[in-house]
Design a protein around this motif. Structure first.
Motif, PDB file in Angstrom:
ATOM      1  N   ASN A  40       6.524   8.530  -4.528  1.00  0.00           N
ATOM      2  CA  ASN A  40       7.318   9.760  -4.442  1.00  0.00           C
ATOM      3  C   ASN A  40       8.436   9.630  -3.406  1.00  0.00           C
ATOM      4  O   ASN A  40       8.643  10.511  -2.580  1.00  0.00           O
ATOM      5  CB  ASN A  40       6.425  10.967  -4.145  1.00  0.00           C
ATOM      6  N   ASN A  41       9.133   8.488  -3.478  1.00  0.00           N
ATOM      7  CA  ASN A  41      10.341   8.268  -2.687  1.00  0.00           C
ATOM      8  C   ASN A  41      10.077   8.287  -1.180  1.00  0.00           C
ATOM      9  O   ASN A  41      10.909   8.731  -0.389  1.00  0.00           O
ATOM     10  CB  ASN A  41      11.415   9.299  -3.041  1.00  0.00           C
ATOM     11  N   GLY A  42       8.925   7.816  -0.775  1.00  0.00           N
ATOM     12  CA  GLY A  42       8.637   7.671   0.642  1.00  0.00           C
ATOM     13  C   GLY A  42       8.047   8.883   1.319  1.00  0.00           C
ATOM     14  O   GLY A  42       7.880   8.889   2.542  1.00  0.00           O
ATOM     15  N   ASN A  43       7.690   9.905   0.553  1.00  0.00           N
ATOM     16  CA  ASN A  43       7.080  11.091   1.164  1.00  0.00           C
ATOM     17  C   ASN A  43       5.622  10.844   1.546  1.00  0.00           C
ATOM     18  O   ASN A  43       5.130  11.392   2.538  1.00  0.00           O
ATOM     19  CB  ASN A  43       7.183  12.285   0.205  1.00  0.00           C
ATOM     20  N   ASN A  44       4.935  10.037   0.741  1.00  0.00           N
ATOM     21  CA  ASN A  44       3.548   9.658   1.045  1.00  0.00           C
ATOM     22  C   ASN A  44       3.379   8.172   0.784  1.00  0.00           C
ATOM     23  O   ASN A  44       4.022   7.605  -0.104  1.00  0.00           O
ATOM     24  CB  ASN A  44       2.560  10.447   0.180  1.00  0.00           C
ATOM     25  N   TRP A  45       2.476   7.545   1.557  1.00  0.00           N
ATOM     26  CA  TRP A  45       2.273   6.102   1.454  1.00  0.00           C
ATOM     27  C   TRP A  45       0.817   5.786   1.187  1.00  0.00           C
ATOM     28  O   TRP A  45      -0.075   6.478   1.664  1.00  0.00           O
ATOM     29  CB  TRP A  45       2.729   5.400   2.734  1.00  0.00           C
ATOM     30  N   GLN A  46       0.578   4.737   0.408  1.00  0.00           N
ATOM     31  CA  GLN A  46      -0.769   4.299   0.086  1.00  0.00           C
ATOM     32  C   GLN A  46      -0.915   2.807   0.373  1.00  0.00           C
ATOM     33  O   GLN A  46       0.058   2.057   0.275  1.00  0.00           O
ATOM     34  CB  GLN A  46      -1.075   4.507  -1.403  1.00  0.00           C
ATOM     35  N   ARG A  47      -2.130   2.409   0.709  1.00  0.00           N
ATOM     36  CA  ARG A  47      -2.461   0.992   0.735  1.00  0.00           C
ATOM     37  C   ARG A  47      -3.105   0.623  -0.602  1.00  0.00           C
ATOM     38  O   ARG A  47      -3.728   1.463  -1.241  1.00  0.00           O
ATOM     39  CB  ARG A  47      -3.427   0.689   1.884  1.00  0.00           C
ATOM     40  N   PRO A  48      -2.996  -0.627  -1.006  1.00  0.00           N
ATOM     41  CA  PRO A  48      -3.556  -1.030  -2.303  1.00  0.00           C
ATOM     42  C   PRO A  48      -5.072  -1.127  -2.265  1.00  0.00           C
ATOM     43  O   PRO A  48      -5.672  -1.320  -1.208  1.00  0.00           O
ATOM     44  CB  PRO A  48      -2.929  -2.404  -2.536  1.00  0.00           C
ATOM     45  N   THR A  49      -5.669  -1.021  -3.439  1.00  0.00           N
ATOM     46  CA  THR A  49      -7.109  -1.236  -3.567  1.00  0.00           C
ATOM     47  C   THR A  49      -7.453  -2.712  -3.365  1.00  0.00           C
ATOM     48  O   THR A  49      -8.419  -3.061  -2.687  1.00  0.00           O
ATOM     49  CB  THR A  49      -7.590  -0.773  -4.953  1.00  0.00           C
ATOM     50  N   ILE A  50      -6.636  -3.580  -3.955  1.00  0.00           N
ATOM     51  CA  ILE A  50      -6.743  -5.022  -3.742  1.00  0.00           C
ATOM     52  C   ILE A  50      -5.387  -5.494  -3.238  1.00  0.00           C
ATOM     53  O   ILE A  50      -4.386  -5.398  -3.953  1.00  0.00           O
ATOM     54  CB  ILE A  50      -7.128  -5.776  -5.024  1.00  0.00           C
ATOM     55  N   ALA A  51      -5.338  -6.009  -2.016  1.00  0.00           N
ATOM     56  CA  ALA A  51      -4.077  -6.360  -1.363  1.00  0.00           C
ATOM     57  C   ALA A  51      -3.597  -7.753  -1.765  1.00  0.00           C
ATOM     58  O   ALA A  51      -4.370  -8.566  -2.278  1.00  0.00           O
ATOM     59  CB  ALA A  51      -4.251  -6.303   0.152  1.00  0.00           C
ATOM     60  N   PRO A  52      -2.321  -8.055  -1.530  1.00  0.00           N
ATOM     61  CA  PRO A  52      -1.855  -9.441  -1.668  1.00  0.00           C
ATOM     62  C   PRO A  52      -2.665 -10.367  -0.762  1.00  0.00           C
ATOM     63  O   PRO A  52      -3.299  -9.917   0.197  1.00  0.00           O
ATOM     64  CB  PRO A  52      -0.391  -9.363  -1.232  1.00  0.00           C
ATOM     65  N   ASN A  53      -2.584 -11.654  -1.038  1.00  0.00           N
ATOM     66  CA  ASN A  53      -3.459 -12.632  -0.397  1.00  0.00           C
ATOM     67  C   ASN A  53      -2.912 -13.110   0.955  1.00  0.00           C
ATOM     68  O   ASN A  53      -2.864 -14.312   1.225  1.00  0.00           O
ATOM     69  CB  ASN A  53      -3.665 -13.823  -1.349  1.00  0.00           C
ATOM     70  N   GLY A  54      -2.487 -12.162   1.815  1.00  0.00           N
ATOM     71  CA  GLY A  54      -2.000 -12.529   3.144  1.00  0.00           C
ATOM     72  C   GLY A  54      -0.592 -12.057   3.413  1.00  0.00           C
ATOM     73  O   GLY A  54      -0.016 -11.256   2.670  1.00  0.00           O
ATOM     74  N   TYR A  55      -0.025 -12.562   4.509  1.00  0.00           N
ATOM     75  CA  TYR A  55       1.339 -12.227   4.921  1.00  0.00           C
ATOM     76  C   TYR A  55       2.321 -12.525   3.790  1.00  0.00           C
ATOM     77  O   TYR A  55       2.296 -13.604   3.202  1.00  0.00           O
ATOM     78  CB  TYR A  55       1.705 -13.032   6.163  1.00  0.00           C
ATOM     79  N   ARG A  56       3.207 -11.559   3.530  1.00  0.00           N
ATOM     80  CA  ARG A  56       4.216 -11.731   2.501  1.00  0.00           C
ATOM     81  C   ARG A  56       5.576 -11.302   3.054  1.00  0.00           C
ATOM     82  O   ARG A  56       5.718 -10.226   3.627  1.00  0.00           O
ATOM     83  CB  ARG A  56       3.869 -10.917   1.246  1.00  0.00           C
ATOM     84  N   SER A  57       6.570 -12.165   2.871  1.00  0.00           N
ATOM     85  CA  SER A  57       7.897 -11.923   3.436  1.00  0.00           C
ATOM     86  C   SER A  57       8.858 -11.277   2.449  1.00  0.00           C
ATOM     87  O   SER A  57       9.949 -10.851   2.839  1.00  0.00           O
ATOM     88  CB  SER A  57       8.497 -13.236   3.947  1.00  0.00           C
ATOM     89  N   ASP A  58       8.474 -11.190   1.161  1.00  0.00           N
ATOM     90  CA  ASP A  58       9.374 -10.566   0.191  1.00  0.00           C
ATOM     91  C   ASP A  58       8.573  -9.933  -0.938  1.00  0.00           C
ATOM     92  O   ASP A  58       7.443 -10.345  -1.242  1.00  0.00           O
ATOM     93  CB  ASP A  58      10.343 -11.594  -0.385  1.00  0.00           C
ATOM     94  N   VAL A  59       9.169  -8.909  -1.561  1.00  0.00           N
ATOM     95  CA  VAL A  59       8.567  -8.226  -2.695  1.00  0.00           C
ATOM     96  C   VAL A  59       9.673  -7.740  -3.612  1.00  0.00           C
ATOM     97  O   VAL A  59      10.754  -7.348  -3.152  1.00  0.00           O
ATOM     98  CB  VAL A  59       7.682  -7.038  -2.237  1.00  0.00           C
ATOM     99  N   ILE A  60       9.433  -7.794  -4.930  1.00  0.00           N
ATOM    100  CA  ILE A  60      10.417  -7.329  -5.915  1.00  0.00           C
ATOM    101  C   ILE A  60       9.709  -6.575  -7.032  1.00  0.00           C
ATOM    102  O   ILE A  60       8.541  -6.817  -7.327  1.00  0.00           O
ATOM    103  CB  ILE A  60      11.228  -8.496  -6.527  1.00  0.00           C
ATOM    104  N   PHE A  61      10.443  -5.647  -7.651  1.00  0.00           N
ATOM    105  CA  PHE A  61      10.005  -4.992  -8.873  1.00  0.00           C
ATOM    106  C   PHE A  61      10.564  -5.764 -10.071  1.00  0.00           C
ATOM    107  O   PHE A  61      11.746  -6.109 -10.099  1.00  0.00           O
ATOM    108  CB  PHE A  61      10.540  -3.556  -8.955  1.00  0.00           C
TER     109      PHE A  61
END
Length: 332
Positions: free
Chosen positions: A253-274
């Motif tokens: 919702n455009n940054g009004n609320n934030w969630q953590r994932p149920t299953i996270a990426p496998n460690g530190y990540r420096s980039d993300v894309i849609f």
């Protein structure tokens, strides 16, 4: 009949090769002495930039690369690049003095379009909403966010006061890991993330603490991606790259609320894309992950280390770059 069988066998082998390539990251270049962090894909070329003044360009989907050494900047760390076409691109040399350079002849020659000699100046990332309008962010100077904008395809840059009410805290800054910590919208608003002692999300009219790991100068948000009202943020601790307890968060919702994932990426990540609303890819020191449900659950697809990733809709492929001049390609 024998000839028909041979043709059918060839077609079967060729089809199997194509199937094997799809969904698998293929290394298409490596061995150049540079740490690549800048990656930009335009309609007719792929551009990359890195340490030791290195720039490369491909005009055939990554099959071959033309390498350039930027004259006068042989020792510069070129952390981010923005490409407009096969001839025109802008690159950012990060530290004091900080430079922004532009080429109009395919990378053969570069001119300085911005220079800042301020002590402590360190540029982190830039983004463009279209060919003309761009923004660059730098580490805080005297507790204030450094932002500069262009309205003429990077020919000139002007410092702006973002009027953000919150000052940057000591130990809070912007990571220059992948040129991805700021997104400029067509409305000229922006999304910006910080990391370190505090990890926060900023727009012109909003500031909030992110549910990311923070508290050390090596922790926090590294990259942000935006797809309509969906926002994805990734990071972690690059000194403890296997930690994944709070290395990703997302908002629907455009940054009004934030969630953590149920299953996270496998460690530190420096980039993300849609890739689309539901499909995301992130990369970092310990590998590459994919989510097919908007960022809620992640699956590791590679242990190869990369700094940066970008999606080409035209090629239906994701490109990755990293240390030792490595360039990877994932067919979707």
């Amino acid at each position: 009949m024998n000839m028909k069988k041979m043709i059918l066998a060839f077609l079967l082998i060729y089809s199997l090769q194509l199937f094997a390539q799809k969904g698998t990251i293929k290394i298409i270049h490596h061995g150049t002495k540079t740490n690549l962090r800048g990656l930009s894909i335009c309609k007719d070329a792929i551009w990359v930039s890195g340490s030791k003044g290195k720039i490369a360009k491909s005009m055939d989907g990554g099959k071959s690369w033309q390498w350039h050494l930027v004259k006068g900047f042989e020792r510069a760390d070129l952390r981010d690049i923005q490409a407009f076409d096969k001839n025109t691109a802008i690159v950012m040399a990060i530290d004091s003095p900080a430079y922004i350079l532009k080429t109009t002849d395919g990378g053969k020659n570069w001119k300085t379009v911005y220079q800042n000699n301020t002590s402590g100046m360190f540029l982190d990332a830039m983004d463009f909403s279209n060919h003309r309008n761009g923004i660059v962010v730098g580490d805080p100077i005297h507790g204030k966010i450094f932002l500069a904008t262009t309205k003429n395809e990077g020919e000139t840059w002007k410092f702006i006061n973002p009027n953000i009410s919150a000052n940057i805290q000591k130990g809070e800054a912007f990571f220059a890991a992948s040129g991805s910590n700021i997104v400029l919208l067509k409305t000229n608003n922006f999304h910006l993330i910080s990391g370190g002692i505090k990890s926060r999300y900023f727009t012109k009219n909003k500031v909030c603490i992110l549910p990311m790991m923070q508290g050390k100068e090596t922790t926090g948000a590294n990259a942000i991606a935006v797809y309509k009202n969906n926002i994805a943020i990734t990071g972690g601790d690059f000194m403890e790259p296997n930690r994944n307890d709070s290395c990703f968060c997302f908002s629907n919702n455009n940054g009004n609320n934030w969630q953590r994932p149920t299953i996270a990426p496998n460690g530190y990540r420096s980039d993300v894309i849609f890739i689309n609303k539901n499909t995301l890819i992130c990369c970092g020191l310990t590998g590459v992950d994919i989510s097919k449900d908007g960022g809620n659950t992640w699956e590791n697809i590679s242990h190869q280390s990369f700094n940066t990733c970008r999606y080409s809709k035209k090629l239906n492929a994701v490109f990755f770059i990293g240390q030792n001049g490595v360039i990877g390609k994932l067919l979707l």
